[in-house]
Every structure is written in structure tokens, then in C-alpha cells.
Design a protein around this motif. Structure first.
Motif, mmCIF file in Angstrom:
data_model
loop_
_atom_site.group_PDB
_atom_site.id
_atom_site.type_symbol
_atom_site.label_atom_id
_atom_site.label_comp_id
_atom_site.label_asym_id
_atom_site.label_seq_id
_atom_site.Cartn_x
_atom_site.Cartn_y
_atom_site.Cartn_z
ATOM 1 N N THR A 36 0.844 -1.193 0.000
ATOM 2 C CA THR A 36 0.000 0.000 0.000
ATOM 3 C C THR A 36 0.877 1.240 0.000
ATOM 4 O OG1 THR A 36 -0.130 -0.048 2.428
ATOM 5 C CG2 THR A 36 -1.928 -1.114 1.213
ATOM 6 N N GLU B 114 -3.426 -2.548 13.268
ATOM 7 C CA GLU B 114 -4.284 -2.822 12.119
ATOM 8 C C GLU B 114 -3.425 -3.171 10.910
ATOM 9 O OE1 GLU B 114 -6.583 0.675 11.201
ATOM 10 O OE2 GLU B 114 -4.854 1.976 11.312
ATOM 11 N N SER B 115 -4.060 -3.744 9.902
ATOM 12 C CA SER B 115 -3.325 -4.098 8.685
ATOM 13 C C SER B 115 -3.052 -2.841 7.856
ATOM 14 C CB SER B 115 -4.135 -5.099 7.858
ATOM 15 O OG SER B 115 -5.267 -4.459 7.316
ATOM 16 N N TYR C 197 -7.983 8.131 16.542
ATOM 17 C CA TYR C 197 -8.318 6.709 16.519
ATOM 18 C C TYR C 197 -7.662 5.944 17.671
ATOM 19 C CZ TYR C 197 -10.017 7.647 11.807
ATOM 20 O OH TYR C 197 -10.702 8.146 10.729
ATOM 21 N N THR D 185 -3.701 -2.384 4.867
ATOM 22 C CA THR D 185 -4.833 -2.086 3.988
ATOM 23 C C THR D 185 -5.940 -1.315 4.711
ATOM 24 O OG1 THR D 185 -5.777 -4.270 4.433
ATOM 25 C CG2 THR D 185 -4.397 -4.051 2.455
ATOM 26 N N SER D 186 -5.880 -1.272 6.048
ATOM 27 C CA SER D 186 -6.870 -0.525 6.830
ATOM 28 C C SER D 186 -6.425 0.899 7.138
ATOM 29 C CB SER D 186 -7.153 -1.248 8.151
ATOM 30 O OG SER D 186 -7.732 -2.506 7.903
#
Length: 90
Positions: A24, A60-61, A77, A63-64
Motif C-alpha cells: 500500500t 491494524e493491517s 483513533y 490495507t486498513s
């Protein structure tokens, strides 16, 4: 484990590529005043961005993770971010 590449694209702006099970790319801005609250004299904004992605990847990954954001958004967050980031700075 993911590999993180940070490139300064302009003052206070960075492109971050995370190579994991999926690759990403993220655009991150860092306000100097905010970086100054988190950094000591031995680290710079690029190192802060890399450490911040390590922090995020523990939660988190890749992709998140938002594709474009200001670094201060992480605190919304994850309220523990300002206190925890020092453990990630190398």
C-alpha cells in the motif's frame, strides 16, 4: 513483518509505502508544531512517520490505514499514540 519505506515528497509531506502481504502507498503530512510535541532532538519527522506506521501496523493491517492523512489524525483513533510513540522511535 511489513517493510516501511518513507520518502519526503516536499517539506512536511511524505509518501509511505508498506510492503506486507499487500503493498500500500500512503500520503502523510506532518505539521512541524505537532512533530515538535512528539520528537526529541535526536529524531526527525521522517523517523516519526516510520515509527508511526510501526505503531499503526501493531494495531491494524496496512490495507486498513488511511491512504492520505495528517499524522495528528492517529490520535483520534488511538488516544494512546502520543505517549506510546517514543517506544517506536529508534
Amino acid at each position: 513483518m511489513a517493510t516501511i519505506e518513507v520518502t519526503e515528497t516536499s517539506p512536511n509531506s511524505f509518501s509511505v509505502t508498506v510492503h506486507g502481504s499487500h503493498t500500500t502507498t500512503h500520503q502523510v503530512s506532518v505539521k512541524p508544531d505537532y512533530a515538535g510535541q512528539l520528537l526529541d532532538a535526536t529524531h526527525n519527522a521522517s523517523q516519526l512517520v516510520a515509527a508511526s506506521f510501526e505503531f499503526l501496523l501493531d494495531r491494524e493491517s496496512n490495507t486498513s490505514i488511511l491512504r492520505s492523512f495528517d499524522l495528528s489524525v492517529i490520535e483520534r483513533y488511538f488516544p494512546e499514540y502520543p505517549k506510546a510513540i517514543n517506544r517506536y522511535l529508534k
